[in-house]
Design an enzyme around this catalytic site. Sequence first.
Site, short mmCIF file in Angstrom:
data_model
loop_
_atom_site.label_atom_id
_atom_site.label_comp_id
_atom_site.label_asym_id
_atom_site.label_seq_id
_atom_site.Cartn_x
_atom_site.Cartn_y
_atom_site.Cartn_z
N LEU A 56 0.87 -1.17 0.00
CA LEU A 56 0.00 0.00 0.00
C LEU A 56 0.90 1.22 0.00
O LEU A 56 1.58 1.49 0.98
CB LEU A 56 -0.90 -0.01 1.23
CG LEU A 56 -1.80 -1.24 1.39
CD1 LEU A 56 -2.56 -1.18 2.71
CD2 LEU A 56 -2.75 -1.36 0.22
N GLU A 57 0.90 1.95 -1.11
CA GLU A 57 1.81 3.08 -1.26
C GLU A 57 1.02 4.37 -1.41
O GLU A 57 0.10 4.46 -2.23
CB GLU A 57 2.72 2.88 -2.47
CG GLU A 57 3.75 3.97 -2.63
CD GLU A 57 4.81 3.65 -3.67
OE1 GLU A 57 5.63 4.53 -3.96
OE2 GLU A 57 4.82 2.52 -4.21
N CYS A 58 1.39 5.36 -0.60
CA CYS A 58 0.81 6.71 -0.70
C CYS A 58 -0.71 6.71 -0.55
O CYS A 58 -1.42 7.28 -1.36
CB CYS A 58 1.22 7.39 -2.00
SG CYS A 58 2.99 7.56 -2.22
N VAL A 59 -1.20 6.02 0.49
CA VAL A 59 -2.63 6.03 0.77
C VAL A 59 -2.85 6.56 2.19
O VAL A 59 -1.98 6.42 3.04
CB VAL A 59 -3.28 4.63 0.60
CG1 VAL A 59 -3.14 4.12 -0.81
CG2 VAL A 59 -2.73 3.64 1.58
N ILE A 65 4.21 1.82 2.48
CA ILE A 65 5.25 2.78 2.11
C ILE A 65 4.51 4.10 1.88
O ILE A 65 3.83 4.28 0.89
CB ILE A 65 6.10 2.32 0.89
CG1 ILE A 65 7.16 3.36 0.56
CG2 ILE A 65 5.24 1.96 -0.29
CD1 ILE A 65 8.24 2.87 -0.41
#
Length: 149
Positions: A13-16, A35
């Site tokens: 899960l990136e930039c949530v 991240i």
Amino acid sequence: MALQEVGCFSVVLECVPAPVAAAATSALHIPTIGIGAGPFCSGQVLVYHDLLGMLQHPHHAKVTPKFCKQYARVGDVIDKALLGYKEEVNNGSFPGPSHSPYKMNANDVNGFFKELEKLGLNEAASAAAAATEKMSTHKGQMLRSPRSD
């Protein structure tokens, strides 16, 4: 959910926003790796070049020629930085609010909770609500249980 159903062993899960990550972590049976997704994932990852402030990617130099002089020994500094990162992830001090910048406005949060509940993901909605509360009430250091290795 679809990724889990087709056999993925984990999800990055990136930039949530943190409440979205908390809901996904609660709803899934596979680990979530965050991240830039706040502290509520199963684990954390950073690109070590970013973590260490490196400017050149090591894959650019596949071999070190014999004529190359070594100007620095950064192994101890790198080890110290990586151990510090591991310690802060394990004790829950990273990522904190200052490193979880992705926010949702109140209308989006409420809409997100309602959508989760419509899908029958009540535990995920509860996890998202708890994450929203923690992110908004603990401006300095967030309180949560430490991670295991």
